[in-house]
Design a protein around this motif. Structure first.
Motif, PDB file in Angstrom:
ATOM      1  N   GLU A   1      48.013  28.601  51.826  1.00 55.32           N
ATOM      2  CA  GLU A   1      48.035  27.442  50.934  1.00 55.32           C
ATOM      3  C   GLU A   1      48.097  27.837  49.467  1.00 55.32           C
ATOM      4  OE1 GLU A   1      44.579  25.256  51.952  1.00 55.32           O
ATOM      5  OE2 GLU A   1      45.259  24.800  53.995  1.00 55.32           O
ATOM      6  N   GLY A   2      48.125  29.147  49.188  1.00 53.62           N
ATOM      7  CA  GLY A   2      48.226  29.618  47.808  1.00 53.62           C
ATOM      8  C   GLY A   2      46.926  29.518  47.032  1.00 53.62           C
ATOM      9  N   VAL A   3      45.802  29.650  47.723  1.00 53.40           N
ATOM     10  CA  VAL A   3      44.483  29.521  47.086  1.00 53.40           C
ATOM     11  C   VAL A   3      43.775  30.870  47.139  1.00 53.40           C
ATOM     12  CG1 VAL A   3      42.251  28.352  47.154  1.00 53.40           C
ATOM     13  CG2 VAL A   3      44.339  27.106  47.743  1.00 53.40           C
ATOM     14  N   MET A   4      43.176  31.274  46.003  1.00 52.98           N
ATOM     15  CA  MET A   4      42.414  32.517  45.949  1.00 52.98           C
ATOM     16  C   MET A   4      40.964  32.212  46.281  1.00 52.98           C
ATOM     17  SD  MET A   4      41.869  35.176  42.766  1.00 52.98           S
ATOM     18  CE  MET A   4      41.159  33.894  41.764  1.00 52.98           C
ATOM     19  N   THR A   5      40.439  32.877  47.298  1.00 55.35           N
ATOM     20  CA  THR A   5      39.052  32.689  47.692  1.00 55.35           C
ATOM     21  C   THR A   5      38.125  33.521  46.796  1.00 55.35           C
ATOM     22  OG1 THR A   5      39.207  34.474  49.312  1.00 55.35           O
ATOM     23  CG2 THR A   5      39.718  32.236  50.074  1.00 55.35           C
ATOM     24  N   ASP A   6      36.832  33.254  46.903  1.00 52.79           N
ATOM     25  CA  ASP A   6      35.845  34.010  46.114  1.00 52.79           C
ATOM     26  C   ASP A   6      35.809  35.478  46.524  1.00 52.79           C
ATOM     27  OD1 ASP A   6      35.178  31.676  44.829  1.00 52.79           O
ATOM     28  OD2 ASP A   6      33.556  31.178  46.228  1.00 52.79           O
ATOM     29  N   GLU A   7      35.988  35.760  47.812  1.00 55.42           N
ATOM     30  CA  GLU A   7      35.989  37.149  48.275  1.00 55.42           C
ATOM     31  C   GLU A   7      37.170  37.913  47.686  1.00 55.42           C
ATOM     32  OE1 GLU A   7      35.861  37.458  52.457  1.00 55.42           O
ATOM     33  OE2 GLU A   7      34.009  36.307  52.698  1.00 55.42           O
ATOM     34  N   LEU A   8      38.345  37.280  47.674  1.00 59.78           N
ATOM     35  CA  LEU A   8      39.529  37.942  47.107  1.00 59.78           C
ATOM     36  C   LEU A   8      39.364  38.160  45.605  1.00 59.78           C
ATOM     37  CD1 LEU A   8      42.389  39.019  47.391  1.00 59.78           C
ATOM     38  CD2 LEU A   8      43.244  36.682  47.209  1.00 59.78           C
ATOM     39  N   ARG A   9      38.781  37.174  44.935  1.00 63.83           N
ATOM     40  CA  ARG A   9      38.593  37.327  43.487  1.00 63.83           C
ATOM     41  C   ARG A   9      37.654  38.488  43.162  1.00 63.83           C
ATOM     42  NH1 ARG A   9      37.514  32.523  39.132  1.00 63.83           N
ATOM     43  NH2 ARG A   9      37.230  33.864  37.309  1.00 63.83           N
ATOM     44  N   SER A  10      36.526  38.556  43.864  1.00 62.78           N
ATOM     45  CA  SER A  10      35.591  39.658  43.618  1.00 62.78           C
ATOM     46  C   SER A  10      36.214  41.001  43.978  1.00 62.78           C
ATOM     47  CB  SER A  10      34.309  39.432  44.423  1.00 62.78           C
ATOM     48  OG  SER A  10      34.597  39.387  45.811  1.00 62.78           O
ATOM     49  N   PHE A  11      37.028  41.047  45.023  1.00 62.33           N
ATOM     50  CA  PHE A  11      37.688  42.292  45.433  1.00 62.33           C
ATOM     51  C   PHE A  11      38.669  42.761  44.360  1.00 62.33           C
ATOM     52  CE2 PHE A  11      41.467  44.075  47.705  1.00 62.33           C
ATOM     53  CZ  PHE A  11      40.907  45.296  48.047  1.00 62.33           C
ATOM     54  N   LEU A  12      39.448  41.818  43.806  1.00 66.23           N
ATOM     55  CA  LEU A  12      40.414  42.195  42.766  1.00 66.23           C
ATOM     56  C   LEU A  12      39.711  42.602  41.480  1.00 66.23           C
ATOM     57  CD1 LEU A  12      43.142  39.442  43.279  1.00 66.23           C
ATOM     58  CD2 LEU A  12      43.258  41.823  43.982  1.00 66.23           C
ATOM     59  N   GLU A  13      38.698  41.828  41.061  1.00 64.14           N
ATOM     60  CA  GLU A  13      38.012  42.161  39.812  1.00 64.14           C
ATOM     61  C   GLU A  13      37.258  43.480  39.903  1.00 64.14           C
ATOM     62  OE1 GLU A  13      35.579  38.797  39.076  1.00 64.14           O
ATOM     63  OE2 GLU A  13      37.195  37.605  38.159  1.00 64.14           O
ATOM     64  N   LEU A  14      36.829  43.843  41.110  1.00 60.71           N
ATOM     65  CA  LEU A  14      36.085  45.085  41.282  1.00 60.71           C
ATOM     66  C   LEU A  14      36.998  46.304  41.258  1.00 60.71           C
ATOM     67  CD1 LEU A  14      33.272  46.323  41.907  1.00 60.71           C
ATOM     68  CD2 LEU A  14      33.841  46.089  44.332  1.00 60.71           C
ATOM     69  N   ASN A  15      38.213  46.183  41.771  1.00 63.96           N
ATOM     70  CA  ASN A  15      39.077  47.356  41.952  1.00 63.96           C
ATOM     71  C   ASN A  15      40.245  47.436  40.980  1.00 63.96           C
ATOM     72  OD1 ASN A  15      37.947  48.580  44.572  1.00 63.96           O
ATOM     73  ND2 ASN A  15      38.242  46.430  45.149  1.00 63.96           N
ATOM     74  N   LEU A  16      40.544  46.382  40.248  1.00 62.55           N
ATOM     75  CA  LEU A  16      41.621  46.431  39.268  1.00 62.55           C
ATOM     76  C   LEU A  16      41.069  46.689  37.873  1.00 62.55           C
ATOM     77  CD1 LEU A  16      43.921  43.448  40.362  1.00 62.55           C
ATOM     78  CD2 LEU A  16      44.437  45.878  40.529  1.00 62.55           C
ATOM     79  N   PRO A  17      41.873  47.258  36.974  1.00 55.71           N
ATOM     80  CA  PRO A  17      41.407  47.433  35.595  1.00 55.71           C
ATOM     81  C   PRO A  17      41.084  46.084  34.957  1.00 55.71           C
ATOM     82  CG  PRO A  17      43.388  48.726  36.000  1.00 55.71           C
ATOM     83  CD  PRO A  17      43.192  47.859  37.197  1.00 55.71           C
ATOM     84  N   LYS A  18      40.106  46.082  34.073  1.00 55.55           N
ATOM     85  CA  LYS A  18      39.696  44.835  33.440  1.00 55.55           C
ATOM     86  C   LYS A  18      40.730  44.401  32.410  1.00 55.55           C
ATOM     87  CE  LYS A  18      34.746  45.508  34.109  1.00 55.55           C
ATOM     88  NZ  LYS A  18      33.412  45.602  33.455  1.00 55.55           N
ATOM     89  N   VAL A  19      40.954  43.087  32.377  1.00 56.63           N
ATOM     90  CA  VAL A  19      41.912  42.508  31.429  1.00 56.63           C
ATOM     91  C   VAL A  19      41.143  42.116  30.175  1.00 56.63           C
ATOM     92  CG1 VAL A  19      43.586  40.681  31.046  1.00 56.63           C
ATOM     93  CG2 VAL A  19      43.329  41.666  33.326  1.00 56.63           C
TER      94      VAL A  19
END
Length: 518
Positions: free
Chosen positions: A68-86
């Motif tokens: 459905e094109g929705v980012m869940t809380d788990e996906l958000r925390s996973f991306l923010e934890l492993n990607l460089p900070k913006v």
């Protein structure tokens, strides 16, 4: 600029980093040809992080959100934890490749992480999917296939069960079947007329209705056996005694040829089948009306059950109809005429399926286009209310119908209609008042029930007290009776002992007298 790839597998989220893209080439064709070679692809794409799903239910929820094109809380925390900070105010030096453009746009809005989804990214993700079991070292052989199969089954099962269209596919099938039955019954009834007319040609002019003709032909059977005794039965079928007498008189003087008993049996059997189909058609229509009152009550109240069902069927679902603008809904069903007009640069059609509504037939020739546009606007509102409202009610549809009636009066007599905002406010206030009244009645009934319970409890307490008093009285009576019985027994015993003593005394005196005499 560094590129990261987000891969949604059946077992969890995987984040890969793609660097040194010159190894496999920058264009799509070069990537497509080199993706199958793991030695080259493994140098470019490397696993950065992996987040496994907790359970099969969690995997299903995550996949539903991704679709459905929705980012869940788990996906958000996973991306923010492993990607460089913006950092704010600075352009990020990396981008995230996703397979779903809608998901990428949602990630960008929520986390400001730049995302891209193109053929180049899709080819890289295809390579990740191809060699995914090599990247995850702890994955046992066969586990990935099992998780994919289980997730695919649960996802498909959930999509079949969870129908946001409120089972409107039943309405679509019913209206298709109704149209087919109308055509079939019409053609079969004409065949009955032609077949039985060889035997009784005069009946066609007397009985015009197809269903009644089939019933009468089955009842008459052989015209030579028609007598005045058949008039009551024919009157019951036709509903007119004069017609029944006319049928009997025509049968006596008929010019038709005689048919053998076998031919008459076949005609009767076919007429019975036509009657059964007509009866089933009536039942199907009642079913359609009932389903429309559950699925789209406001649309049915506004434009009718048949026209509303045809609109839903033509759009594909109630949700698709609700998404249509009123201009599209107005010409729904007249696509051929529209494209022909666009091709020849002629006049476009003013109405499609909504032409079958009674409102357009009642409007004058110059106002048909106006009322079609206005009716399409109200149908669009009604379909959206039916699709997205929590409770089913016909209040909105009835008020929208009144608005269309007022618009017709405005075109004919010039009477100014009410505004849509005022009408909708009135409907909402009425519904709120009804809800409050319902709550008050529930509370009143609850209070009454509480009072009844309290009274019942008091009565039970009083009854218990009375019963206890009665028991005490009975005990006292029993005790007094026992005491009286005991006292009477003692008296009797004392009397019996005195008599014995007197007897002994007399005997002693007698023995003394005897001794003195001696």
């Amino acid at each position: 600029m560094a590129m990261y790839l987000l891969y949604e597998s059946s077992s969890g989220y995987g984040l890969f980093e793609a660097h040194g893209l010159d190894e496999i080439g920058q264009n799509t064709e070069a990537v497509r040809s080199s993706v199958t070679d793991l030695s080259r692809f493994g140098r470019v794409v490397q696993l950065t992080a992996f987040h496994p799903f907790e359970s099969a239910l969690d995997a299903l929820n995550q996949v539903n959100a991704v679709s459905e094109g929705v980012m869940t809380d788990e996906l958000r925390s996973f991306l923010e934890l492993n990607l460089p900070k913006v950092k704010e105010g600075k352009k990020p030096k990396f981008s995230l490749g996703t397979s779903e453009p809608k998901l990428g746009s949602h990630i960008l809005e929520a986390t400001k992480i730049p995302c891209q989804s193109n053929e180049f990214v899709l080819e890289l993700l295809r390579g990740v999917r191809l060699h995914f079991d090599r990247f995850i070292k702890d994955l046992k052989p066969g586990d990935l296939e099992k998780s994919q199969l289980g997730l695919a089954h649960s996802y498909s099962r959930a999509k079949v069960k969870f129908n946001v269209n409120r089972v409107d596919n039943m309405v679509i099938q019913a209206i298709f079947l109704l149209d087919t039955l109308d055509k079939d019954i019409n053609s079969f009834a004409m065949r009955v007329r032609e077949w039985y007319s060889w035997h009784f040609p005069e009946l066609v002019k007397i009985v015009n209705d197809n269903y009644l003709y089939a019933r009468v032909s089955k009842m008459i059977d052989d015209k030579s056996k028609l007598t005045e005794d058949h008039i009551p039965m024919l009157t019951e079928v036709l509903g007119d005694e004069d017609k029944a007498k006319e049928v009997v008189e025509a049968g006596k003087a008929s010019m038709g040829q005689d048919l053998s008993p076998l031919d008459l049996i076949n005609v009767q059997t076919f007429a019975k089948k036509v009657m059964d189909l007509a009866d089933y058609r009536k039942k199907l229509y009642d079913y359609l009306v009932a389903k429309m009152s559950d699925i789209a009550p406001n649309l049915a109240a506004l434009i009718g059950d048949m026209v509303g069902a045809r609109l839903i069927s033509h759009a594909g679902s109630l949700t698709n109809l609700a998404k249509c603008p009123s201009s599209t809904l107005q010409i729904l069903g007249a696509e051929k005429a529209l494209f022909r007009a666009l091709k020849t640069r002629g006049n476009t059609p003013k109405y499609g399926l909504i032409f079958h509504s009674s409102f357009i037939g009642r409007a004058s020739a110059k106002n048909k286009g106006r009322i079609a546009r206005y009716l399409a606007n109200k149908c669009s509102i009604a379909s959206r209310i039916d699709c997205f409202a929590d409770g089913a009610t016909t209040a909105f549809g009835e008020k929208l119908r009144e608005q269309v009636e007022e618009r017709l009066d405005f075109y004919d007599k010039g009477v100014a209609p009410r505004k849509n905002v005022d009408v909708m406010k009135e409907v909402i206030e009425n519904l709120q008042n009804k809800d409050e009244e319902g709550k008050e009645t529930v509370e009143a009934s609850g209070k009454k029930s509480k009072k009844k319970k309290a009274k019942g409890e008091e009565e039970e307490a009083v009854n218990e007290e009375k019963s206890e008093k009665k028991k005490k009285k009975e005990k006292r009576k029993m005790e007094t009776e026992e005491e009286t019985e005991k006292s009477e027994k003692k008296k009797k015993k004392s009397k019996a002992g005195g008599d014995e003593e007197t007897d002994d005394g007399h005997s002693k005196k007698k023995s003394k007298k005897k001794k003195s005499q001696e």
